[in-house]
Scaffold this active site. Sequence first.
Site, PDB file in Angstrom:
ATOM      1  N   HIS A 184       7.934   3.915   2.838  1.00 53.35           N
ATOM      2  CA  HIS A 184       6.982   4.568   3.898  1.00 53.35           C
ATOM      3  C   HIS A 184       7.625   3.742   4.836  1.00 53.35           C
ATOM      4  O   HIS A 184       7.297   2.104   5.199  1.00 53.35           O
ATOM      5  CB  HIS A 184       5.808   4.605   4.021  1.00 53.35           C
ATOM      6  CG  HIS A 184       4.715   5.774   4.617  1.00 53.35           C
ATOM      7  ND1 HIS A 184       4.713   5.533   6.201  1.00 53.35           N
ATOM      8  CD2 HIS A 184       3.952   6.858   5.378  1.00 53.35           C
ATOM      9  CE1 HIS A 184       4.106   6.412   6.636  1.00 53.35           C
ATOM     10  NE2 HIS A 184       4.029   7.613   5.768  1.00 53.35           N
ATOM     11  N   GLY A 210      -1.305  -6.523  24.878  1.00 54.77           N
ATOM     12  CA  GLY A 210      -0.713  -7.586  23.901  1.00 54.77           C
ATOM     13  C   GLY A 210       0.796  -8.491  25.163  1.00 54.77           C
ATOM     14  O   GLY A 210       1.050  -7.263  26.156  1.00 54.77           O
TER      15      GLY A 210
END
Length: 260
Positions: free
Chosen positions: A82, A164
């Site tokens: 995944h 961030g």
Amino acid sequence: MQTLIECVPNFSEGRDRAVVDAIVHAILGGPDVYLLDREMDADHHRSVITFVGTRESVGEAALRGIGKAAELIDLNKHQGAHPRLGATDVVPFVPLSGVTLKDCVHIAEWVAEEAWRRFKIPTYLYEAAARKPDRVNLENIRRGQFEGVRDEIANNPHRHPDFGEARLHPTAGATVVGARKFLIAYNINLNTADVEPAKAIAKKLRASGGGFPCVKAMGVDLKARNLAQVSMNLTDFETTSMAKVYEAVEPEAEALGLQV
């Protein structure tokens, strides 16, 4: 409980039960939070934890999980079928009772900002919380995965996080936080070890390729089970149901000489 919100964080660990136990324990370490389900997948190397909480408790619970995952998961050592961008890969909030989708957007924004402030994990907002049109879809944010975004983020302004600095956490990567309606993760396995037919079917099904609306799909190699999988997210089951997708996959598989 006057308000009820579901949170379904996905963590990049599907093989070490002790790690997942520790993350679940952290999530449940505060008031008004209840575990609904936990699922580990070794091939995907991913766990999905489903819990509910009040408007006041659910965000803090998610942050406890994000912090614990950052302690225990190193994406430099992680490989799975995944796609993933972070140790805590995605954190969606879903309104259940006494709250709106807009309320969940506010919680997602707060969690995203706090994840950077507390853990120095850059965060992106997606789905209803997205601040840029191209970030509504998770796959656009996660394109390139941990390694690709890590190499590109500093020099490509389009990859900069919503919260961030323009750099990934060295081991925990980045986290995608958002608000959405119910999503159904629906996987259909094919009786072949060749992943190419699954990829071809997924391409026909997904909305981005001209298939069904509200369907995201990809072909996945399930090495441990010697099978290929058409792995899907149905983002609005009232628009495209599981039955409708299954009825499309089955003849496509048969046309390739395969069975579901």
